[in-house]
Structures are given as C-alpha cells and as structure tokens.
Design an enzyme around this catalytic site. Structure first.
Site, PDB file in Angstrom:
ATOM      1  N   GLY A   1     -66.049  -1.665  46.093  1.00  0.00           N
ATOM      2  CA  GLY A   1     -65.705  -2.505  47.035  1.00  0.00           C
ATOM      3  C   GLY A   1     -66.806  -3.503  47.501  1.00  0.00           C
ATOM      4  CG  ASN A   2     -66.477  -6.930  49.172  1.00  0.00           C
ATOM      5  OD1 ASN A   2     -66.134  -7.044  50.312  1.00  0.00           O
ATOM      6  ND2 ASN A   2     -65.218  -7.265  48.257  1.00  0.00           N
ATOM      7  CB  VAL A   3     -71.246  -5.727  52.144  1.00  0.00           C
ATOM      8  CG1 VAL A   3     -72.211  -4.621  51.324  1.00  0.00           C
ATOM      9  CG2 VAL A   3     -71.840  -7.160  51.840  1.00  0.00           C
ATOM     10  CB  SER A   4     -66.413  -8.697  53.333  1.00  0.00           C
ATOM     11  OG  SER A   4     -65.769  -9.210  54.328  1.00  0.00           O
TER      12      SER A   4
ATOM     13  CB  ALA B   1     -65.281 -10.429  50.254  1.00  0.00           C
TER      14      ALA B   1
END
Ligand code: CTP
Length: 414
Positions: free
Chosen positions: A217-220, A284
C-alpha cells in the site's frame, strides 16, 4: 476588543432547517443540534407531514424558537417571505420525494415550500426515501430540474433504510450534513459555479494483495481527493467519489464507489467517466502488484530467511482514461503528480515531462520531498496546463487547494 473598546460579535449565520415527512426526520434533531452548537441561528420549518414523525415541541425546544408548518400562523410577520429573504442557507433534511416534487414545480402549499420560493440563498436538499422512490423516473426528473436551477441536491447514502432493507436512499450522517452547510456558508454567497456539472474524483491509496492478510500500500490519506469532492459539492456539482483506502470520511452528498486495488479502481473509473464533465485522478495508485496472490496466509516456514516477491506493473488508469476520451476533449481530465526531483531534474521539469506523457489537460504538482503533502493538512501545489501555463497555489489548507484547482479548471473550460 478593538480600538474603540467594542467587542466584535461573532457572525451568527441564519440557517433555515426544513424537515419533510420521512422517517429520517428524527435524525434532523441531531442536525439541528450540530448547527446550533457550531454557531448557527437556526429556524426549523417542518412540513405538516414531518410533524407526524417529530413534534413541534422538539424543534422549538432545540432551536429556542417558535415553530410552525403553516403560512396561516403569525401572519402579521409574513414568515414565508421573511424567513426566505433572511436565510443565508436553507438545508432540507430529510427531503422526501414529495417535497422535491412540490419544490421542483414551484408549489407553495405549506410554509416550507413557500420559503423555498422566496429564498435567494443557496438551498441544499438531503434526500432520504426508499430506493424505489429515489430511482423512480418522476423523482429523477424532479432532481434534475432542481439541480438545473442551482439547488444542491446531495446524493443519499447507501445503507440500511427503514426496515431490514438497504440501498441508496439513506440520509447522510447528521455531522456530514452540518459540515455541508458550513461548506456552503464558507463560500459566503459565491455563485455555485459548478452547477450542472458531473465530476468524478478518485481518492486514497490502493492496496495490492499478496495473500489474504498482507498487501502493498502507500501513505495516501485521501484528504485532498475528499476536499476536491466536498468543495465541488458545495459549488453545485454532482460528484462521484471513487474511494480507495482513506483516513477520512467521504463528504455528504457524493455518490461513493468503494474500491481497494488498482484494478478495481480502474474498472470503477471507466464505469464512472461516461457523461462526466471533469475527471480528477487524485488517488495514489500503486504502480505494482504481486504477480501472484496467495490463497492462504504465507508461513514464515514457507518463505525461509529471505523473501523475494515478484511484482508486475499495474495499468496506468490516467493514461487509459485519456486514451478512452480520445480527441473529443471531454471530459476534462486532471492528474496529480507527486515528485521529489532528482540530481538532474527539478520537480517542475519532471512534472512537465509527466504531463506530456500522460496527456491529461491539467497536472497538479506536489513536491513530496521530506514527507511534504502526504497526510498533512496543508499543501502547496503548482497546476500546469498543456499549453505551458502554470498557476502556483501557495501553502494553504487542502480545501483552499481544491477550490483553486476548480478555479483553474473552470478558467480552462471557458
Ligand atoms: N496514476 C494512475 N495509474 C497508475 C499510477 C498513477 O492513474 N497506475 C495517476 C495518479 O492518480 C496521478 C498520476 O497518474 O494522477 C501521476 O501519478 P504518479 O504516481 O505521480 O506518477 P506515475 O504514473 O506513477 O509515474 P512515476 O512513477 O514515473 O512518477
């Protein structure tokens, strides 16, 4: 206190809370509480049918004002004209199919519909009814007519209805309705300049499963996308929010399509694009996903001391949407670019190259070096256009950034 020793009186916006006769009328009591506690001067105008659900005593006690549903009370003070003229915003929650039908056709057979005819301020309707009523062609046409005239008709939430049934038709949460009123008030009578437009916004970060419990995943946080949706709604647009994983709730009134992976987002964006005026890819999207997804949770004993996960590239959704649109130029497509720059290129140089590569109309450029932008309440962006134009939006809250993006998009359209 100012220099003359006069204490400034905080602004107390005048709000009319209309309540029509649906079961969700009980939730309007909480909306009223939220509005008064956030500094609004609220007059409640129920329809006669609404009083079958919640009595005048409740509205009167909570608002601290007399309450009437009829034009025949208090006639010497001409309430239907006075309330309409003085209101800074009118929220009708719940707005039933019947109330919207009467409002769409200019009927004035009770105090609330009369107030709606005399009002010149922004009007927000929060529909709540059974899915069948919401989807009936008569209701669809009434909603379309009201929207055409600049009335902000929020999309109902999807969920549990009166009984065990569920679907679109639920009143959005009271706190979200209070926030919607403040969004409109913040615009201080400014024109609802996105009226009649349908806008699609993607937000949040996608998650690419590797096994049933693990993902990439990502930090968005989804904040910027949610602010784009919220501000577009308060400027009169119909909004579809394709929401991946977000730390924040979607705004009241958006049609929300929940997705998890890039592939799901791709399908949802392709489905939502037809008929849209503006599409914004603020999400994102993970660029890669594991090439194989395990059907069971991988054990450490299976992987050994080190592990290599094979990743494959995800589709570039923005690029696909631009190709799908073709040369028609509609909808306008806006991309985002999170850049850090490198030894050879500045953030803007990389962004200009990305704008050419993606082919969208506008690119909103974030400098994300040193943890800037992601998850932060404030942001600073440059919006660049295909013709080489650029607009710098100085460090501001994400709602102000969103408004600036809509301003640029509108300028480009005209
Ligand atoms: N985007 C997309 N699909 C992807 C990746 C990105 O639609 N698979 C969109 C994003 O939503 C954003 C824009 O493309 O609007 C730019 O995203 P960004 O991550 O900055 O760029 P990338 O395409 O990933 O390019 P690079 O990794 O080379 O910077």
């Amino acid at each position: 206190m100012d220099a003359d020793g006069i204490t400034a009186v905080p602004r107390t916006p005048r709000v009319v809370l209309g309540v029509s006769g649906g079961i969700a009328a009980y939730k309007a009591a909480e909306v009223l509480r939220g509005l008064t506690e956030s500094g609004c001067d609220v007059t409640v105008v129920p329809t006669p049918a609404a009083l079958n659900f919640v009595g005048a005593a409740t509205w009167s006690a909570l608002s601290g004002k007399p309450v009437s549903a009829s034009v025949w009370d208090d006639v010497d003070r001409v309430p239907h004209v006075r309330l309409g003229q003085q209101a800074e915003v009118i929220l009708v929650a719940p707005a039933t199919a019947d109330l919207m039908a009467r409002a769409a056709h200019g009927m004035a057979d009770d105090l609330l519909t009369s107030v709606l005819l005399t009002a010149r301020c922004p009007v927000v309707l929060a529909p709540a009814m059974h899915t069948e009523m919401w989807e009936h062609p008569a209701t669809r046409q009434n909603v379309a007519l009201l929207r055409e005239r600049g009335v902000i008709v929020l999309e109902p939430s999807v969920g549990r209805l009166t009984g065990a049934d569920s679907g679109p038709g639920r009143l959005p949460e009271p706190s979200a309705l209070v926030a919607a009123v403040h969004d409109v008030l913040r615009r201080d009578g400014a024109r609802a300049d996105l009226t009649g437009m349908r806008i699609v916004v993607s937000a949040g970060g996608t998650r690419e499963s590797w096994d049933p419990v693990r993902f990439i995943g990502n930090v968005s946080s989804g904040r910027q996308g949610v602010e784009l949706a919220r501000t577009a709604l308060s400027r009169g647009a119909r909004v579809t929010l394709v929401a991946a994983h977000m730390d924040v709730d979607p705004p009241a009134g958006a049609e929300v399509v929940r997705v998890s992976s890039a592939e799901q987002m791709r399908v949802a964006m392709h489905d939502a694009m037809p008929g849209a005026d503006i599409v914004v890819m603020a999400a994102a999207v993970a660029d890669f996903r594991p090439s194989e997804v395990g059907s069971h949770k991988f054990k450490r004993s299976e992987t050994g001391a080190s592990l290599t996960v094979d990743l494959v590239q995800n589709p570039d959704i923005l690029l696909e949407l631009v190709h799908k649109r073709g040369s028609a130029g509609s909808p306008m497509i806006v991309g985002f670019a999170a850049e850090t720059g490198d030894a050879a290129h500045s953030v803007l140089e990389l962004a200009r190259e990305k704008l050419v590569r993606k082919g969208c109309d506008l690119l909103v450029v974030n400098d994300v070096s040193d943890g800037r932008a992601f998850g932060q309440p404030d942001n600073e962006v440059v919006v660049i256009g295909q013709d080489g134009s650029s607009w710098h939006v100085p460090l501001s809250g994400k709602a102000a950034i969103a408004d600036a993006i809509w301003d640029v998009a509108l300028r480009l359209r005209s």
